[in-house]
Design an enzyme around this catalytic site. Structure first.
Site, mmCIF file in Angstrom:
data_model
loop_
_atom_site.group_PDB
_atom_site.id
_atom_site.type_symbol
_atom_site.label_atom_id
_atom_site.label_comp_id
_atom_site.label_asym_id
_atom_site.label_seq_id
_atom_site.Cartn_x
_atom_site.Cartn_y
_atom_site.Cartn_z
ATOM 1 N N CYS A 114 0.773 -1.039 -0.011
ATOM 2 C CA CYS A 114 0.137 -0.224 0.096
ATOM 3 C C CYS A 114 0.866 1.256 -0.147
ATOM 4 O O CYS A 114 0.310 2.229 -0.409
ATOM 5 C CB CYS A 114 -0.975 -0.222 1.255
ATOM 6 S SG CYS A 114 -1.853 -1.450 1.171
ATOM 7 N N HIS A 262 -3.400 7.088 3.826
ATOM 8 C CA HIS A 262 -3.674 5.699 3.191
ATOM 9 C C HIS A 262 -5.103 5.143 3.670
ATOM 10 O O HIS A 262 -5.295 5.334 4.984
ATOM 11 C CB HIS A 262 -2.710 4.613 3.544
ATOM 12 C CG HIS A 262 -3.226 3.420 3.076
ATOM 13 N ND1 HIS A 262 -3.593 3.085 1.837
ATOM 14 C CD2 HIS A 262 -3.101 2.054 3.653
ATOM 15 C CE1 HIS A 262 -3.834 1.812 1.576
ATOM 16 N NE2 HIS A 262 -3.577 1.275 2.807
ATOM 17 N N ASN A 292 -10.122 -0.339 1.072
ATOM 18 C CA ASN A 292 -8.664 0.005 0.943
ATOM 19 C C ASN A 292 -8.326 -0.491 -0.423
ATOM 20 O O ASN A 292 -8.466 -1.650 -0.674
ATOM 21 C CB ASN A 292 -8.202 -0.982 1.815
ATOM 22 C CG ASN A 292 -6.711 -0.975 1.947
ATOM 23 O OD1 ASN A 292 -6.051 -0.539 0.889
ATOM 24 N ND2 ASN A 292 -6.123 -1.598 2.785
HETATM 25 C C1 LIG Z 1 -8.535 -5.270 10.470
HETATM 26 C C2 LIG Z 1 -9.396 -4.554 11.497
HETATM 27 C C3 LIG Z 1 -10.265 -3.481 10.746
HETATM 28 C C4 LIG Z 1 -9.885 -5.389 12.557
HETATM 29 O O1 LIG Z 1 -10.532 -4.501 13.574
HETATM 30 P P1 LIG Z 1 -10.317 -4.851 14.937
HETATM 31 O O2 LIG Z 1 -11.147 -3.894 15.723
HETATM 32 O O3 LIG Z 1 -8.620 -4.622 15.192
HETATM 33 O O4 LIG Z 1 -10.728 -6.142 15.236
HETATM 34 P P2 LIG Z 1 -10.091 -7.459 15.681
HETATM 35 O O5 LIG Z 1 -9.191 -8.090 14.813
HETATM 36 O O6 LIG Z 1 -9.304 -7.272 17.031
HETATM 37 O O7 LIG Z 1 -11.352 -8.403 15.971
HETATM 38 C C5 LIG Z 1 -12.446 -8.169 16.706
HETATM 39 C C6 LIG Z 1 -13.587 -9.098 16.781
HETATM 40 O O8 LIG Z 1 -14.065 -9.000 15.635
HETATM 41 C C7 LIG Z 1 -14.204 -10.124 14.954
HETATM 42 N N1 LIG Z 1 -13.865 -9.828 13.529
HETATM 43 C C8 LIG Z 1 -13.116 -10.091 12.533
HETATM 44 N N2 LIG Z 1 -13.423 -9.553 11.356
HETATM 45 C C9 LIG Z 1 -14.738 -9.446 11.367
HETATM 46 C C10 LIG Z 1 -15.636 -9.199 10.518
HETATM 47 N N3 LIG Z 1 -15.544 -8.909 9.129
HETATM 48 N N4 LIG Z 1 -16.817 -8.956 10.736
HETATM 49 C C11 LIG Z 1 -17.454 -9.405 12.160
HETATM 50 N N5 LIG Z 1 -16.541 -9.782 13.088
HETATM 51 C C12 LIG Z 1 -15.129 -9.842 12.602
HETATM 52 C C13 LIG Z 1 -13.006 -10.958 15.136
HETATM 53 O O9 LIG Z 1 -13.066 -12.439 15.102
HETATM 54 C C14 LIG Z 1 -12.894 -10.561 16.801
HETATM 55 O O10 LIG Z 1 -13.910 -11.357 17.275
HETATM 56 P P3 LIG Z 1 -13.765 -11.762 18.942
HETATM 57 O O11 LIG Z 1 -13.536 -10.675 19.740
HETATM 58 O O12 LIG Z 1 -14.772 -12.592 19.242
HETATM 59 O O13 LIG Z 1 -12.236 -12.536 18.882
HETATM 60 C C15 LIG Z 1 -8.193 -3.565 12.301
HETATM 61 O O14 LIG Z 1 -7.177 -4.198 13.178
HETATM 62 C C16 LIG Z 1 -7.560 -2.829 11.147
HETATM 63 O O15 LIG Z 1 -7.843 -1.959 10.493
HETATM 64 N N6 LIG Z 1 -6.106 -3.170 11.274
HETATM 65 C C17 LIG Z 1 -5.171 -2.386 10.281
HETATM 66 C C18 LIG Z 1 -5.136 -2.898 9.072
HETATM 67 C C19 LIG Z 1 -4.181 -2.419 8.073
HETATM 68 O O16 LIG Z 1 -4.119 -1.222 8.067
HETATM 69 N N7 LIG Z 1 -3.476 -2.976 7.252
HETATM 70 C C20 LIG Z 1 -2.614 -2.742 6.316
HETATM 71 C C21 LIG Z 1 -3.324 -2.626 5.033
HETATM 72 S S1 LIG Z 1 -2.511 -1.688 3.951
#
Ligand SMILES: CC(C)(COP(=O)(O)OP(=O)(O)OC[C@H]1O[C@@H](n2cnc3c(N)ncnc32)[C@H](O)[C@@H]1OP(=O)(O)O)[C@@H](O)C(=O)NCCC(=O)NCCS
Length: 335
Positions: A114, A262, A292
């Protein structure tokens, strides 16, 4: 003669027609519109069902050329940022150069996830400032749907396809003021976001030299991500690189007219808005509509601002991106 700055003189972008909404995803995986919107800010994203990476790249490039008033044949280089190249070899940038019929240029792909557009801009800046190139195209085209598993709720809700492009040339007054690119790969952070290539190994018997065929195809060529770990790293590193760039040119965050961050998660963008007390009008977003789109988010945002007449001559524009690697980078330019 060498140029002091590298200036963007044209922007272009293209989006697929097919819209994948949160409602549609709810029927595919165990998720909800409420979860996706509250955790990421995304409502829908675009998926390319037919065209290849180079085809979208060519359209974005043609639009950028048209916007700049330049001719394709006068470009000295085509640098493409992509994590979804069309071939192992040649580079997709070679394909785009061929389709645009540019006779006398060099072209290659940059793979920095990215952050790829910021990396490509930084490389182009060196060529332009050294005088080795006069004008060039930087294209971002990530067809991330091709490496997204639509049965995996962690990735499928985030990603979308798009292409963006800019034309750059040398300038004595305006353009890139400073930039900074890095990768935090030394502590194995590259395992936090990856998609295997799917390349198979050639198998030979070491003793007899007999050719045994090829290894089984890699069935793990879709993206996997430790979103939480990346989130925590990113909110720490982004202020560091932003302030490093600001410091390099003796500016503060209040001098920035447009801050293009981003589009990976609205919460990360909101965090920076709050930390620096930024006016939200100065921080454009399209994550709600496109999700994204990997390295395409930066040129896509830039093109939207440019076409809406929001970028005024002399404005300071900050670009900040991060992604698999973990790569990250920032650039501040005078429009
Ligand atoms: C990916 C992202 C949106 C997840 O959000 P989060 O608040 O961190 O969520 P978590 O991964 O801690 O998951 C929280 C819960 O939601 C659940 N969950 C994950 N994806 C889900 C979805 N699509 N729908 C519903 N629930 C979901 C998980 O299983 C977890 O459940 P649990 O609490 O029962 O274990 C976030 O971490 C993020 O944006 N990270 C940065 C990603 C990034 O910038 N990457 C670089 C890309 S260029």
């Amino acid at each position: 003669m060498t140029n002091k700055y590298t200036r963007i003189i044209g922007t272009g972008s293209v989006l697929p027609d097919f819209v994948l909404t949160n409602d549609m995803l709810e029927k595919m995986v165990d998720t909800s519109d409420e979860w996706i919107v509250s955790r990421t800010g995304i409502k829908e994203r675009r998926i390319e069902l037919e065209r290849e990476v180079s085809e979208l790249g060519v359209i974005a490039a043609q639009r950028a050329l048209e916007c700049s008033g330049e001719r394709a044949e006068d470009m000295d280089f085509v640098i493409l940022s992509t994590v979804t190249p069309e071939f192992y070899t040649p580079s997709t940038a070679n394909v785009i150069q061929g389709k645009l019929n540019i006779p006398n240029a060099f072209s290659f792909d940059v793979s920095a996830a990215c952050s790829g557009f910021i990396y490509a801009l930084d490389i182009a800046d060196l060529y332009i400032k050294s005088g080795k190139a006069k004008k060039g195209l930087i294209v971002s085209c990530d067809m991330v749907s091709r490496i997204t598993d639509y049965e995996d709720r962690t990735m499928s809700v985030l990603m979308g396809d798009a292409a963006g492009a800019v034309v750059v040339t040398g300038d004595t007054e305006r353009g890139i003021q400073t930039s900074y690119i890095r990768a935090a790969s030394n502590d194995n952070r590259y395992t936090e976001l990856y998609a295997n290539s799917g390349i198979t190994k050639a198998l030979f018997d070491k003793q007899s030299g007999e050719y045994l065929g090829r290894s089984a195809p890699n069935r793990d060529a879709m993206m996997h991500m430790n979103g939480r770990a990346i989130y925590e790293f990113i909110v720490k590193i982004l202020p560091v690189i932003f302030e490093k760039c600001l410091g390099a040119i003796g500016k503060t965050s209040s001098d920035i007219d447009h801050m293009l961050i981003h589009q990976a998660n609205k919460r990360i963008i909101d965090y920076l808005i709050e930390k620096y007390g930024l006016n939200t009008d100065r921080v454009p977003m399209n994550i709600e509509r496109y999700g994204n789109t990997s390295s395409s988010t930066t040129p896509l945002l830039l093109d939207e601002l440019n076409r809406n007449g929001k970028l005024k001559e002399g404005d300071l524009v900050a670009l900040i991106a991060f992604g698999a690697g973990l790569t990250y980078g920032a650039s501040i330019l005078r429009w």
